[in-house]
Scaffold this motif. Structure first.
Motif, PDB file in Angstrom:
ATOM      1  N   ALA A  15       9.061   8.755 -14.401  1.00  0.00           N
ATOM      2  CA  ALA A  15       8.639   9.541 -13.244  1.00  0.00           C
ATOM      3  C   ALA A  15       8.424   8.637 -12.033  1.00  0.00           C
ATOM      4  N   TYR A  16       8.430   9.255 -10.836  1.00  0.00           N
ATOM      5  CA  TYR A  16       8.322   8.485  -9.601  1.00  0.00           C
ATOM      6  C   TYR A  16       6.994   7.747  -9.495  1.00  0.00           C
ATOM      7  N   GLY A  17       5.883   8.386  -9.901  1.00  0.00           N
ATOM      8  CA  GLY A  17       4.581   7.760  -9.725  1.00  0.00           C
ATOM      9  C   GLY A  17       4.477   6.393 -10.379  1.00  0.00           C
ATOM     10  N   PRO A  18       4.663   6.287 -11.713  1.00  0.00           N
ATOM     11  CA  PRO A  18       4.560   4.972 -12.354  1.00  0.00           C
ATOM     12  C   PRO A  18       5.618   3.983 -11.874  1.00  0.00           C
ATOM     13  N   ALA A 139       8.286  -2.702 -29.322  1.00  0.00           N
ATOM     14  CA  ALA A 139       8.972  -3.934 -28.927  1.00  0.00           C
ATOM     15  C   ALA A 139       8.142  -4.736 -27.936  1.00  0.00           C
ATOM     16  N   LEU A 140       7.387  -4.048 -27.082  1.00  0.00           N
ATOM     17  CA  LEU A 140       6.556  -4.734 -26.103  1.00  0.00           C
ATOM     18  C   LEU A 140       5.333  -5.378 -26.746  1.00  0.00           C
ATOM     19  N   MET A 141       4.921  -4.833 -27.884  1.00  0.00           N
ATOM     20  CA  MET A 141       3.718  -5.336 -28.559  1.00  0.00           C
ATOM     21  C   MET A 141       4.031  -6.464 -29.536  1.00  0.00           C
ATOM     22  N   THR A 142       5.287  -6.577 -29.963  1.00  0.00           N
ATOM     23  CA  THR A 142       5.633  -7.522 -31.021  1.00  0.00           C
ATOM     24  C   THR A 142       6.435  -8.722 -30.529  1.00  0.00           C
ATOM     25  N   CYS A 143       6.797  -8.730 -29.245  1.00  0.00           N
ATOM     26  CA  CYS A 143       7.561  -9.866 -28.721  1.00  0.00           C
ATOM     27  C   CYS A 143       6.622 -11.028 -28.427  1.00  0.00           C
ATOM     28  N   GLU A 144       7.191 -12.182 -28.113  1.00  0.00           N
ATOM     29  CA  GLU A 144       6.378 -13.370 -27.880  1.00  0.00           C
ATOM     30  C   GLU A 144       5.656 -13.344 -26.539  1.00  0.00           C
ATOM     31  N   ALA A 145       6.155 -12.560 -25.597  1.00  0.00           N
ATOM     32  CA  ALA A 145       5.554 -12.524 -24.268  1.00  0.00           C
ATOM     33  C   ALA A 145       4.166 -11.890 -24.303  1.00  0.00           C
ATOM     34  N   SER A 146       3.363 -12.218 -23.313  1.00  0.00           N
ATOM     35  CA  SER A 146       2.077 -11.544 -23.154  1.00  0.00           C
ATOM     36  C   SER A 146       2.315 -10.099 -22.718  1.00  0.00           C
ATOM     37  N   PHE A 147       1.318  -9.253 -22.977  1.00  0.00           N
ATOM     38  CA  PHE A 147       1.436  -7.824 -22.714  1.00  0.00           C
ATOM     39  C   PHE A 147       0.333  -7.393 -21.757  1.00  0.00           C
ATOM     40  N   VAL A 148       0.733  -6.709 -20.680  1.00  0.00           N
ATOM     41  CA  VAL A 148      -0.223  -6.126 -19.739  1.00  0.00           C
ATOM     42  C   VAL A 148       0.039  -4.631 -19.674  1.00  0.00           C
ATOM     43  N   ARG A 149      -1.006  -3.858 -19.811  1.00  0.00           N
ATOM     44  CA  ARG A 149      -0.884  -2.401 -19.692  1.00  0.00           C
ATOM     45  C   ARG A 149      -1.416  -1.967 -18.335  1.00  0.00           C
ATOM     46  N   ILE A 150      -0.699  -1.021 -17.718  1.00  0.00           N
ATOM     47  CA  ILE A 150      -1.180  -0.406 -16.483  1.00  0.00           C
ATOM     48  C   ILE A 150      -1.455   1.065 -16.743  1.00  0.00           C
ATOM     49  N   VAL A 151      -2.611   1.540 -16.313  1.00  0.00           N
ATOM     50  CA  VAL A 151      -2.928   2.961 -16.310  1.00  0.00           C
ATOM     51  C   VAL A 151      -2.802   3.435 -14.868  1.00  0.00           C
ATOM     52  N   SER A 152      -1.722   4.151 -14.583  1.00  0.00           N
ATOM     53  CA  SER A 152      -1.552   4.649 -13.215  1.00  0.00           C
ATOM     54  C   SER A 152      -1.850   6.134 -13.124  1.00  0.00           C
ATOM     55  N   CYS A 153      -2.419   6.693 -14.192  1.00  0.00           N
ATOM     56  CA  CYS A 153      -2.959   8.053 -14.150  1.00  0.00           C
ATOM     57  C   CYS A 153      -4.472   7.969 -13.929  1.00  0.00           C
ATOM     58  N   ALA A 334      -4.668  15.188   7.120  1.00  0.00           N
ATOM     59  CA  ALA A 334      -5.092  15.615   5.787  1.00  0.00           C
ATOM     60  C   ALA A 334      -3.847  15.791   4.923  1.00  0.00           C
ATOM     61  N   VAL A 335      -4.079  15.982   3.617  1.00  0.00           N
ATOM     62  CA  VAL A 335      -2.993  16.055   2.646  1.00  0.00           C
ATOM     63  C   VAL A 335      -3.205  17.257   1.734  1.00  0.00           C
ATOM     64  N   ILE A 336      -2.127  17.984   1.476  1.00  0.00           N
ATOM     65  CA  ILE A 336      -2.115  19.014   0.424  1.00  0.00           C
ATOM     66  C   ILE A 336      -1.243  18.458  -0.690  1.00  0.00           C
ATOM     67  N   THR A 337      -1.813  18.292  -1.872  1.00  0.00           N
ATOM     68  CA  THR A 337      -1.139  17.582  -2.948  1.00  0.00           C
ATOM     69  C   THR A 337      -1.351  18.258  -4.289  1.00  0.00           C
ATOM     70  N   HIS A 338      -0.475  17.921  -5.233  1.00  0.00           N
ATOM     71  CA  HIS A 338      -0.599  18.378  -6.616  1.00  0.00           C
ATOM     72  C   HIS A 338      -1.641  17.579  -7.386  1.00  0.00           C
ATOM     73  N   GLY A 339      -2.065  16.465  -6.847  1.00  0.00           N
ATOM     74  CA  GLY A 339      -3.076  15.658  -7.524  1.00  0.00           C
ATOM     75  C   GLY A 339      -2.514  14.556  -8.378  1.00  0.00           C
ATOM     76  N   GLY A 340      -1.229  14.209  -8.206  1.00  0.00           N
ATOM     77  CA  GLY A 340      -0.701  13.037  -8.890  1.00  0.00           C
ATOM     78  C   GLY A 340      -1.468  11.798  -8.471  1.00  0.00           C
ATOM     79  N   ASN A 341      -1.645  10.868  -9.384  1.00  0.00           N
ATOM     80  CA  ASN A 341      -2.529   9.732  -9.106  1.00  0.00           C
ATOM     81  C   ASN A 341      -2.022   8.875  -7.952  1.00  0.00           C
ATOM     82  N   ASN A 342      -0.705   8.720  -7.839  1.00  0.00           N
ATOM     83  CA  ASN A 342      -0.174   7.940  -6.725  1.00  0.00           C
ATOM     84  C   ASN A 342      -0.580   8.546  -5.385  1.00  0.00           C
ATOM     85  N   THR A 343      -0.340   9.855  -5.225  1.00  0.00           N
ATOM     86  CA  THR A 343      -0.647  10.487  -3.946  1.00  0.00           C
ATOM     87  C   THR A 343      -2.149  10.490  -3.672  1.00  0.00           C
TER      88      THR A 343
END
Length: 444
Positions: A15-18, A139-153, A334-343
Motif C-alpha cells: 500500500a502507498y502509506g508504508p 526470511a527477514l528474521m533468519t538471515c544474517e542481517a540485523s532486523f528493524v521493524r517499522i510500525v507505520s499504523c 484543514a484536512v478531511i481524511t480517511h484516517g490513514g496513519n500517513n495522512t
C-alpha cells in the motif's frame, strides 16, 4: 551520518502509506551515501528506481497476464474494492468479515514470496533489513542481517491491557467494550494465527507472540506517531522502541495552488480532501462528499484516486488522481481524511486539524484518537448528515483549534522524526557491519 556506505534493504507493505514511509527514510539514507534496495511488491516496478533506489521486487501472488500494466499497490486496491461493503459494519463485526480475510491475504502473500525473498537477500547481502508491514516474513528474521521493524499504523498495534484494542476505534477513557472486542478477536483469529505460527517456525523463525502476526525486533523498532497523541503513558514501551514523531518524505514535487484555490473569497477556507488511494476508490462515497461540500462557502483540493474518471468535482473544487500531499498540506487550512496513519501524522506535522471518516484497519483508532484529543472530529463515514459535516467544518476551521494545531505542528517538526528514524537504521546497520568485520578478523 558516517560516510562509509552500508546496504539497507526495505520491505514495505504494498500500500502507498508504508511504501511512502520507507521512501522518506530511504531517501535520507541514500543521500548519506548508502546503498538502498527495495524488495517491494512487483507493481511498484520503475517507480522506486526513478527516485534513485535499487529495485529487487517480489510477487505476492502468481503474476497475471496484465501484471506489467498494474498500478502501484494494485494488489490491495483490488482487495479493498472487493471487500468494501464490509466497511459499513461496526468494527467488532468487521473482525470476521474484513480483518480476518485481510490477515489471510497478507499471510498468503508472505507464504508465496518467501522463496523469492530468500533469493533477494542472498543477492543483496544487506547489513540491515527494514520491514514496514504487519505480517512476518521469516526470511527477514533468519538471515544474517540485523532486523528493524517499522510500525507505520496507529501504535495501538503495540498492544496492552491499559489501551483500547487495535482495530476497535473504542475510546481510551471507557474500557466497557474492550474485553468483548478482544474475545471476539480471539474467537475469529485463533485458528488462523496457530496455522501461520506453525508455518513461521517451520521456516526457522521464532514463534510469534500470542495472537500477533509479526515479531518485534530485539535490536530496534520504529513507530510513527507524535508524542502529543501517543499512548505511552498508558502502555510504556521498552528501550528497543523509538518514536518517530512524524515521517514526512522529501521526495514530493512542489505544489502550486491553482487559481481557484489561491484566489478565494474572504472568509473562504481551503480544505484538502483525501481518502487515500484505497478509500477514494469508493465512488459513491466520493460523490456524496462532493455533493455535501459543494454547498459550503469553502474551496477544496481533492485527491481523486484510482477512480478519478468516475466522478466529477463541484465548482468550488480542484483535484487530480494523484497530488503531492506533503507539499500541498502546508498550504491548506484543514484536512478531511480517511484516517490513514500517513495522512494523520503528516497533517499533525503541518499543524492541520482534521475531519476523519474511517473505513478500515487502524483508521478507526486514528479517528477516535484525533477526536478524543480535540485535534479533529470523527464522523460516521457512511451515515453522517449534512449538518454534522457542516458543524465539523466549523469546528476544525475555528481560529482556536487552528492556532492550537499550529503550535502542535511546530513542536513535531522540531523533533525531525524522519532523520531520527534514519539514524536508528544506520546505527543498527553499522553495528552489524562491525560485528561481521570483527568475526572475519578473528577467523583470519
Amino acid at each position: 551520518m558516517n560516510a562509509r556506505p552500508l546496504t539497507i534493504l526495505f520491505m514495505p507493505e504494498s500500500a502507498y502509506g508504508p511504501t511512502n514511509q520507507c521512501i522518506g527514510l530511504g531517501d535520507i539514507l541514500r543521500k548519506a551515501g548508502h546503498r538502498v534496495v527495495f524488495a517491494a511488491e512487483a507493481s511498484w516496478r520503475g517507480k522506486l528506481e526513478a527516485l534513485g533506489f535499487e529495485e529487487d521486487l517480489v510477487d505476492l501472488a502468481p503474476p497475471s497476464d496484465s501484471a506489467e500494466d498494474e498500478d502501484a499497490g494494485q494488489f490491495w486496491k483490488d482487495f479493498i474494492r472487493d471487500t468494501a461493503p464490509e466497511f459499513r459494519k461496526p468494527t467488532v463485526e468487521q473482525l470476521r468479515t474484513f480483518i480476518h480475510p485481510t490477515w489471510q491475504a497478507l499471510i498468503d502473500g508472505a507464504v508465496y514470496c518467501e522463496p523469492q525473498l530468500r533469493q533477494i537477500i542472498e543477492r543483496v547481502q544487506p547489513d540491515v533489513v527494514v520491514e514496514d508491514n504487519v505480517v512476518c516474513f521469516p526470511a527477514l528474521m533468519t538471515c544474517e542481517a540485523s532486523f528493524v521493524r517499522i510500525v507505520s499504523c496507529n501504535p495501538l498495534e503495540m498492544q496492552g491491557n491499559a489501551v483500547a484494542p487495535v482495530f476497535s476505534g473504542l475510546p481510551a477513557g471507557d474500557p466497557t467494550e474492550w474485553e468483548a472486542f478482544r474475545a471476539e478477536y480471539d474467537r475469529s483469529h485463533r485458528e488462523l494465527w496457530e496455522t501461520f505460527n506453525a508455518w513461521v517456525m517451520e521456516q526457522g523463525a521464532p514463534a510469534l507472540p500470542e495472537l500477533e502476526f509479526i515479531h518485534t525486533s530485539e535490536t530496534a523498532n520504529l513507530y510513527v506517531y507524535p508524542e502529543e497523541a501517543d499512548y505511552v503513558d498508558r502502555r510504556p514501551l521498552d528501550a528497543t522502541w523509538h518514536r518517530m514523531d512524524s515521517s514526512v518524505r522529501e521526495t514530493d514535487e512542489a505544489y502550486e495552488l491553482p487559481s481557484l484555490a489561491a484566489d478565494r473569497p474572504e472568509g473562504s477556507a481551503l480544505v484538502y480532501l483525501s481518502l487515500g488511494s484505497l478509500g477514494s476508490a469508493d465512488v459513491d462515497l466520493m460523490r456524496r462528499l462532493v455533493d455535501v461540500l459543494a454547498r459550503t462557502p469553502h474551496r477544496y483540493i481533492v485527491s481523486k484516486g484510482p477512480q478519478h474518471t468516475e466522478f466529477e468535482l463541484a465548482d468550488n473544487m480542484v483535484g487530480a488522481e494523484f497530488l503531492p500531499q506533503t507539499t500541498l498540506l502546508p498550504q491548506v487550512d484543514a484536512v478531511i481524511t480517511h484516517g490513514g496513519n500517513n495522512t494523520v501524522t503528516e497533517a499533525l506535522h503541518h499543524g492541520k486539524p482534521m475531519i476523519v471518516l474511517p473505513l478500515f484497519w487502524d483508521q478507526y483508532d486514528n479517528a477516535q484518537r484525533m477526536d478524543e484529543l480535540g485535534f479533529g472530529v470523527r464522523l460516521p463515514t457512511y451515515s453522517f448528515t449534512d449538518e454534522q459535516m457542516y458543524a465539523a467544518l466549523d469546528r476544525v476551521l475555528s481560529p482556536q483549534l487552528r492556532g492550537r494545531l499550529a503550535e502542535v505542528g511546530a513542536a513535531i517538526r522540531s523533533r525531525d522524526g524522519l532523520r531520527a528514524g534514519a539514524a536508528v537504521i544506520e546505527r543498527v546497520a553499522r553495528e552489524h557491519r562491525s560485528r561481521v568485520e570483527m568475526t572475519v578478523s578473528v577467523q583470519a
